[in-house]
Design an enzyme around this catalytic site. Structure first.
Site, mmCIF file in Angstrom:
data_model
loop_
_atom_site.group_PDB
_atom_site.id
_atom_site.type_symbol
_atom_site.label_atom_id
_atom_site.label_comp_id
_atom_site.label_asym_id
_atom_site.label_seq_id
_atom_site.Cartn_x
_atom_site.Cartn_y
_atom_site.Cartn_z
ATOM 1 N N GLY A 18 0.364 -1.153 -0.172
ATOM 2 C CA GLY A 18 -0.286 -0.392 -0.334
ATOM 3 C C GLY A 18 0.934 1.606 -0.203
ATOM 4 N N TYR A 51 -8.760 0.854 -2.060
ATOM 5 C CA TYR A 51 -9.715 2.015 -2.223
ATOM 6 C C TYR A 51 -9.945 2.789 -0.902
ATOM 7 C CZ TYR A 51 -10.791 -3.005 -2.593
ATOM 8 O OH TYR A 51 -11.225 -4.372 -3.615
ATOM 9 N N ALA A 52 -9.415 3.849 -1.129
ATOM 10 C CA ALA A 52 -9.661 5.776 -0.241
ATOM 11 C C ALA A 52 -9.641 6.059 -1.090
ATOM 12 C CB ALA A 52 -7.951 5.706 0.958
ATOM 13 N N ARG A 281 -15.765 11.756 13.409
ATOM 14 C CA ARG A 281 -15.864 10.423 12.788
ATOM 15 C C ARG A 281 -15.984 9.952 14.160
ATOM 16 N NH1 ARG A 281 -11.899 8.113 8.184
ATOM 17 N NH2 ARG A 281 -12.052 9.425 6.488
#
Length: 527
Positions: A18, A51-52, A281
């Site tokens: 990644g 996928y970010a 969040r």
């Protein structure tokens, strides 16, 4: 085991492909060291980075923003557990890291030619999120780094089973691949293995996010911290009882004006936080959870129908929604909180160095002090770029000083690999029931009982290793959650709903003498 089926050697071995892993590998290669990069997957792009969606949080020099403002937002989101010096160090290096990424070929969206477009996400007081492909930032970061790393020695289907060391320093890695177990001798190893989302039945994470690096660190004897703080993203696409990886609905949609409502059209966050739907969040996820408990509804809704040009600005989300039979241009999007990100990990400094000489960690697997008790949106790709690059440089420097011969002679064949593992489905159901967003002592003790039923398993392949890692990491999360008798950031204890100032310290977990167990050092300062 009679002996290794194969042997190899390198100056630096990186586990993970990644953003952090590739940034580290490229930096070590530029420093003139021989680098081997390992991926347990068959395809190197199947990472959390890929996928970010949202973007990279970065302060631009010509914008109405400042490093101090970004630091302040990060500290506020982190709920008292960030390391302020680490936050400043990483944030201040962000513009340089993103500029280097663009220099390596990444194409960021522009508002006008030559000027990066900016959006805003939860917890940010400014528009400071750069993005690519609308909502495909991670995919572009992954593409650019993979293209840049095309000349590196990247090996797929290789599962790291154990970090080898002599009690003082790293000597290499035990690895299994299709033709058997072998040893890669190396003085420097960088863990960039990502997160642990598959502790839970449903997650935004790819299949490989099974806590591998945390387990490797615990077995190597290094400290792991803040594992009780697992961030549940407020908006994962709701799909009934479907498990496994579920699509993320990026926070940037709320930054462009979408609102969170319940089935009756009532606001989810009104009166909860001054920033409303753009609160940090942990706040938004908790507000959604509370509304679902109060109404009995299975989901809430993200209403993005007022965003002009939604499909072109958010093509990834549009495709995910339409694949599920939802038209986000005409319908509110059904969402629920979902397991998304581990705010804790292996304790490192801002250069990725752990307690063990030659062992480094970067990205989600590491605990640098940037995230504290709750990660600020889009700080993850930032950290991966900055700390990944720094870890690669540091690992290369250590390898140059240590020399190859010492590592080669020190790496010896270990005993057979056997650990305990719980059935993955049973583990995920137990974690989702008892160690999800809200925890209570009774449930956590029940979870301990479930984990104690793990059976001995010989580790001979990826699936075996992942199940073993998940079991050990589940024990670590449970132990840390039991030890923190307050609610803070991502960690909510039903019987301790308040934040306790005296507990503004990290909980450190270490591997026990029994490799299948962990021990807790409660409330210690690791900053």
């Amino acid at each position: 085991m009679a002996g290794p089926a194969w042997r190899d050697a390198a100056d630096v071995v990186v586990i993970g492909t990644g953003v952090a892993g590739l940034a580290a590998a490229l930096a070590a290669d530029r420093a003139g060291r021989s680098v081997v990069v390992l991926s347990k997957a068959a395809q190197t792009h199947v990472t959390a980075t890929h996928y970010a969606q949202g973007g990279i949080a970065v302060v631009l020099p010509d914008n109405d923003d400042s490093v101090d403002a970004h630091v302040a937002d990060t500290l506020a989101a982190g709920a008292g557990l960030c390391d302020p010096d680490a936050v400043y160090s990483i944030v201040a290096d962000g513009y340089r890291a993103v500029t280097d990424l663009v220099g390596a070929g990444a194409r960021l969206d522009e508002s006008v030619p030559g000027r990066w477009a900016l959006t805003r996400e939860g917890g940010h007081s400014r528009r400071r999120i750069v993005h690519a492909g609308g909502d495909a930032t991670g995919a572009e970061v992954q593409r650019a780094l993979q293209d840049a790393a095309g000349m590196l020695d990247i090996r797929t289907g290789h599962v790291a089973l154990r970090v080898l060391h002599d009690g003082t320093a790293v000597t290499g890695l035990l690895v299994v691949r299709p033709d058997g177990c072998g040893i890669i001798s190396a003085p420097s190893v960088i863990l960039a293995t990502g997160g642990l989302g598959h502790l839970y039945s449903a997650t935004t994470n790819p299949a490989g996010s099974t806590g591998d690096g945390i387990a490797l660190g615990l077995w190597a004897g290094v400290a792991v911290s803040d594992l009780e703080f697992i961030q549940f993203h407020p908006t994962m696409l709701f799909a009934g009882r479907a498990g496994g990886r579920r699509p993320l609905i990026t926070e940037a949609i709320r930054g462009e004006g979408a609102i969170l409502v319940d089935r009756q059209g009532n606001s989810i966050t009104a009166g909860v936080h001054p920033m409303g739907d753009l609160a940090p969040r942990d706040v938004v996820a908790a507000a959604i959870d509370a509304r679902l408990k109060a109404t009995g509804d299975p989901c809430v809704y993200l209403d993005a129908r007022g965003i002009e040009g939604f499909a072109s600005r958010f093509p990834t989300v549009t495709a995910s929604c339409r694949a599920a039979g939802i038209d986000p241009v005409r319908q509110p999007i059904p969402v629920v909180p979902g397991a998304h990100y581990s705010c804790g990990g292996i304790v490192t400094d801002v250069y990725g160095q752990t307690e063990l000489l030659g062992l480094y960690a970067a990205g989600e697997v590491a605990r640098t002090g940037l995230h504290g008790a709750n990660r600020l949106a889009s700080n993850s790709l930032l950290e991966g770029l900055v700390v990944g690059g720094r870890a690669g440089k540091a690992a290369a420097a250590h390898a140059a000083a240590a020399g190859r011969s010492r590592a080669t002679s020190s790496a010896t064949w270990p005993e057979p690999i056997s650990y305990t593992a719980l059935d993955r489905g049973d583990l995920q159901r137990a974690m989702s029931r008892d160690a999800s967003m809200y925890r209570a002592a009774a449930g956590l003790h029940r979870l301990c009982d479930s984990l104690s039923g793990a059976q001995v398993r010989d580790v001979a392949c990826r699936r075996d290793f992942e199940d073993v890692a998940l079991t050990l990491v589940a024990q670590s999360v449970t132990a840390a959650a039991l030890a923190r008798t307050e609610s803070r950031g991502c960690h909510h204890r039903a019987e301790y709903p308040c934040t306790v100032p005296e507990q503004a310290r990290s909980i450190v977990v270490r591997g026990a003498d029994d490799a299948n167990a962990v021990c807790v050092q409660a409330l210690v300062a690791v900053c």
